[in-house]
Scaffold this motif. Sequence first.
Motif, PDB file in Angstrom:
ATOM      1  N   VAL A 184      -0.577  -5.586  -6.972  1.00 40.32           N
ATOM      2  CA  VAL A 184      -1.047  -5.569  -5.587  1.00 40.32           C
ATOM      3  C   VAL A 184       0.082  -5.806  -4.597  1.00 40.32           C
ATOM      4  CG1 VAL A 184      -2.538  -6.701  -3.903  1.00 40.32           C
ATOM      5  CG2 VAL A 184      -3.397  -6.245  -6.209  1.00 40.32           C
ATOM      6  N   ALA A 185       0.892  -6.827  -4.836  1.00 42.09           N
ATOM      7  CA  ALA A 185       1.902  -7.216  -3.850  1.00 42.09           C
ATOM      8  C   ALA A 185       3.145  -6.340  -3.876  1.00 42.09           C
ATOM      9  CB  ALA A 185       2.304  -8.679  -4.064  1.00 42.09           C
ATOM     10  N   SER A 186       3.417  -5.693  -5.003  1.00 42.03           N
ATOM     11  CA  SER A 186       4.643  -4.904  -5.113  1.00 42.03           C
ATOM     12  C   SER A 186       4.380  -3.430  -5.387  1.00 42.03           C
ATOM     13  CB  SER A 186       5.532  -5.471  -6.232  1.00 42.03           C
ATOM     14  OG  SER A 186       5.866  -6.814  -5.971  1.00 42.03           O
ATOM     15  N   GLY A 187       3.125  -3.036  -5.459  1.00 38.27           N
ATOM     16  CA  GLY A 187       2.803  -1.649  -5.754  1.00 38.27           C
ATOM     17  C   GLY A 187       2.633  -0.829  -4.494  1.00 38.27           C
ATOM     18  N   PRO A 188       2.235   0.437  -4.659  1.00 40.53           N
ATOM     19  CA  PRO A 188       2.008   1.302  -3.489  1.00 40.53           C
ATOM     20  C   PRO A 188       0.876   0.773  -2.622  1.00 40.53           C
ATOM     21  CG  PRO A 188       1.144   2.304  -5.488  1.00 40.53           C
ATOM     22  CD  PRO A 188       1.941   1.119  -5.926  1.00 40.53           C
ATOM     23  N   ALA A 189       0.970   1.020  -1.335  1.00 44.13           N
ATOM     24  CA  ALA A 189      -0.008   0.476  -0.382  1.00 44.13           C
ATOM     25  C   ALA A 189      -1.366   1.144  -0.557  1.00 44.13           C
ATOM     26  CB  ALA A 189       0.487   0.671   1.042  1.00 44.13           C
ATOM     27  N   THR A 190      -2.405   0.320  -0.578  1.00 40.95           N
ATOM     28  CA  THR A 190      -3.790   0.787  -0.568  1.00 40.95           C
ATOM     29  C   THR A 190      -4.563  -0.132   0.375  1.00 40.95           C
ATOM     30  OG1 THR A 190      -4.522  -0.670  -2.362  1.00 40.95           O
ATOM     31  CG2 THR A 190      -3.623   1.475  -3.005  1.00 40.95           C
ATOM     32  N   ALA A 191      -5.843   0.135   0.517  1.00 41.73           N
ATOM     33  CA  ALA A 191      -6.670  -0.758   1.335  1.00 41.73           C
ATOM     34  C   ALA A 191      -6.645  -2.168   0.772  1.00 41.73           C
ATOM     35  CB  ALA A 191      -8.101  -0.223   1.399  1.00 41.73           C
ATOM     36  N   ALA A 192      -6.573  -2.298  -0.549  1.00 41.94           N
ATOM     37  CA  ALA A 192      -6.543  -3.614  -1.182  1.00 41.94           C
ATOM     38  C   ALA A 192      -5.260  -4.358  -0.862  1.00 41.94           C
ATOM     39  CB  ALA A 192      -6.711  -3.475  -2.694  1.00 41.94           C
ATOM     40  N   THR A 193      -4.127  -3.657  -0.915  1.00 44.85           N
ATOM     41  CA  THR A 193      -2.868  -4.338  -0.618  1.00 44.85           C
ATOM     42  C   THR A 193      -2.832  -4.797   0.831  1.00 44.85           C
ATOM     43  OG1 THR A 193      -1.727  -2.260  -0.078  1.00 44.85           O
ATOM     44  CG2 THR A 193      -1.589  -3.002  -2.340  1.00 44.85           C
ATOM     45  N   ARG A 194      -3.360  -3.989   1.718  1.00 41.17           N
ATOM     46  CA  ARG A 194      -3.390  -4.391   3.135  1.00 41.17           C
ATOM     47  C   ARG A 194      -4.319  -5.582   3.335  1.00 41.17           C
ATOM     48  NH1 ARG A 194      -2.995   1.255   3.536  1.00 41.17           N
ATOM     49  NH2 ARG A 194      -5.264   1.519   3.601  1.00 41.17           N
ATOM     50  N   GLN A 195      -5.428  -5.597   2.620  1.00 43.30           N
ATOM     51  CA  GLN A 195      -6.366  -6.716   2.729  1.00 43.30           C
ATOM     52  C   GLN A 195      -5.709  -8.002   2.267  1.00 43.30           C
ATOM     53  OE1 GLN A 195     -10.212  -6.022   0.881  1.00 43.30           O
ATOM     54  NE2 GLN A 195     -10.516  -8.194   0.497  1.00 43.30           N
ATOM     55  N   VAL A 196      -5.013  -7.948   1.136  1.00 43.43           N
ATOM     56  CA  VAL A 196      -4.338  -9.131   0.601  1.00 43.43           C
ATOM     57  C   VAL A 196      -3.224  -9.586   1.545  1.00 43.43           C
ATOM     58  CG1 VAL A 196      -2.783  -9.898  -1.233  1.00 43.43           C
ATOM     59  CG2 VAL A 196      -4.906  -8.714  -1.808  1.00 43.43           C
ATOM     60  N   ALA A 197      -2.401  -8.639   1.996  1.00 38.88           N
ATOM     61  CA  ALA A 197      -1.293  -8.985   2.879  1.00 38.88           C
ATOM     62  C   ALA A 197      -1.794  -9.611   4.171  1.00 38.88           C
ATOM     63  CB  ALA A 197      -0.454  -7.746   3.179  1.00 38.88           C
ATOM     64  N   ASP A 198      -2.858  -9.055   4.730  1.00 39.84           N
ATOM     65  CA  ASP A 198      -3.408  -9.587   5.975  1.00 39.84           C
ATOM     66  C   ASP A 198      -3.926 -11.008   5.781  1.00 39.84           C
ATOM     67  OD1 ASP A 198      -2.813  -7.240   7.251  1.00 39.84           O
ATOM     68  OD2 ASP A 198      -4.851  -6.456   7.239  1.00 39.84           O
ATOM     69  N   ALA A 199      -4.617 -11.243   4.649  1.00 40.83           N
ATOM     70  CA  ALA A 199      -5.188 -12.571   4.399  1.00 40.83           C
ATOM     71  C   ALA A 199      -4.085 -13.613   4.219  1.00 40.83           C
ATOM     72  CB  ALA A 199      -6.087 -12.535   3.165  1.00 40.83           C
ATOM     73  N   TYR A 252     -13.749   9.300  -8.956  1.00 40.94           N
ATOM     74  CA  TYR A 252     -13.114   9.592  -7.667  1.00 40.94           C
ATOM     75  C   TYR A 252     -14.092   9.476  -6.501  1.00 40.94           C
ATOM     76  CZ  TYR A 252      -8.866  11.225  -9.957  1.00 40.94           C
ATOM     77  OH  TYR A 252      -7.702  11.299 -10.675  1.00 40.94           O
ATOM     78  N   LEU A 253     -15.384   9.489  -6.772  1.00 40.13           N
ATOM     79  CA  LEU A 253     -16.359   9.261  -5.707  1.00 40.13           C
ATOM     80  C   LEU A 253     -16.272   7.826  -5.185  1.00 40.13           C
ATOM     81  CD1 LEU A 253     -19.543  11.087  -7.077  1.00 40.13           C
ATOM     82  CD2 LEU A 253     -18.095  11.789  -5.158  1.00 40.13           C
ATOM     83  N   HIS A 254     -15.760   6.924  -6.030  1.00 40.89           N
ATOM     84  CA  HIS A 254     -15.713   5.499  -5.663  1.00 40.89           C
ATOM     85  C   HIS A 254     -14.301   5.002  -5.383  1.00 40.89           C
ATOM     86  CE1 HIS A 254     -19.958   4.720  -6.647  1.00 40.89           C
ATOM     87  NE2 HIS A 254     -19.777   5.618  -7.605  1.00 40.89           N
ATOM     88  N   PHE A 255     -13.299   5.685  -5.958  1.00 40.87           N
ATOM     89  CA  PHE A 255     -11.920   5.236  -5.792  1.00 40.87           C
ATOM     90  C   PHE A 255     -11.041   6.451  -5.521  1.00 40.87           C
ATOM     91  CE2 PHE A 255     -14.079   2.338  -8.681  1.00 40.87           C
ATOM     92  CZ  PHE A 255     -13.944   1.141  -7.984  1.00 40.87           C
ATOM     93  N   GLU A 256     -10.250   6.361  -4.473  1.00 48.84           N
ATOM     94  CA  GLU A 256      -9.446   7.498  -4.043  1.00 48.84           C
ATOM     95  C   GLU A 256      -8.462   7.952  -5.104  1.00 48.84           C
ATOM     96  OE1 GLU A 256      -6.397   8.665  -0.364  1.00 48.84           O
ATOM     97  OE2 GLU A 256      -7.211   6.628  -0.553  1.00 48.84           O
ATOM     98  N   ASN A 257      -7.886   6.983  -5.814  1.00 53.32           N
ATOM     99  CA  ASN A 257      -6.905   7.297  -6.841  1.00 53.32           C
ATOM    100  C   ASN A 257      -6.782   6.111  -7.794  1.00 53.32           C
ATOM    101  OD1 ASN A 257      -5.259   5.375  -5.440  1.00 53.32           O
ATOM    102  ND2 ASN A 257      -4.512   7.020  -4.109  1.00 53.32           N
ATOM    103  N   ARG A 258      -5.884   6.244  -8.758  1.00 56.44           N
ATOM    104  CA  ARG A 258      -5.711   5.199  -9.766  1.00 56.44           C
ATOM    105  C   ARG A 258      -5.248   3.891  -9.138  1.00 56.44           C
ATOM    106  NH1 ARG A 258      -1.146   3.690 -12.788  1.00 56.44           N
ATOM    107  NH2 ARG A 258      -1.659   2.683 -14.798  1.00 56.44           N
ATOM    108  N   SER A 259      -4.329   3.966  -8.180  1.00 59.77           N
ATOM    109  CA  SER A 259      -3.839   2.738  -7.541  1.00 59.77           C
ATOM    110  C   SER A 259      -4.961   1.983  -6.848  1.00 59.77           C
ATOM    111  CB  SER A 259      -2.743   3.071  -6.530  1.00 59.77           C
ATOM    112  OG  SER A 259      -1.584   3.536  -7.171  1.00 59.77           O
ATOM    113  N   ALA A 260      -5.832   2.718  -6.164  1.00 63.84           N
ATOM    114  CA  ALA A 260      -6.954   2.063  -5.485  1.00 63.84           C
ATOM    115  C   ALA A 260      -7.866   1.378  -6.491  1.00 63.84           C
ATOM    116  CB  ALA A 260      -7.731   3.091  -4.670  1.00 63.84           C
TER     117      ALA A 260
END
Length: 217
Positions: free
Chosen positions: A126-141, A62-70
């Motif tokens: 990533v594309a259909s799961g709960p929003a995380t920083a990764a999903t926003r990064q992918v969507a933005d790109a 958890y020091l590196h990842f906020e939760n399982r989805s992240a």
Amino acid sequence: MAEEPGRISTDGRRRRAKRGDGGRLREELLAAAEALLDDAGEDAVTIRAVAQAVGVTTPAVYLHFENRSALLHTVCLGVWDELDREMSGAGDGDGDGTADPLAALVRRGSAYIRFGLAHPLRYRLVASGPATAATRQVADACFRFLRDTVGRCVDAGVLDGDVNALTRAVCACLHGAVSLLILQPESAWPDDIARYADDVATVAARGAAALSGTARQ
């Protein structure tokens, strides 16, 4: 053998990580999560399982990842770099990238669909799961690549309208084309995935032209 920093020691106490070890531990956590994902599927990737695989306590994860989805989404980001390369190359397929921007839009759309179907698990996570920083990064790109091409179409007069609105419509078509299949067994997929991707991308691009009122007769 001396115990490594950040690991659980033989007496059950976790040693404090040395400066610089945090980055290494993060990479080990990602490698463990990726191995679990590929070997046993999404349900096998839990914070506890990853911690046990690396030999750390769950709070260390958890020091590196906020939760399982992240954690899951960060694992998936590596393969999404491939889409960046494919869409970038697809946009230049007509030489200088200016001869036929609508054709470039079709190529980029087709690249997106082929990528999603080549990596169905990582796409769905990533594309259909709960929003995380990764999903926003992918969507933005992805949105940026497609908006760039839609913008060129508008500049060339083959599309007319708000670039963002047109891009959202195109993105909806492409995402829908991938999602429609990855929810089904691969045995139900079209035999010719490349043809399927090209057909849908063509419909999306020409649909954008029709929506903008500039479809050619």
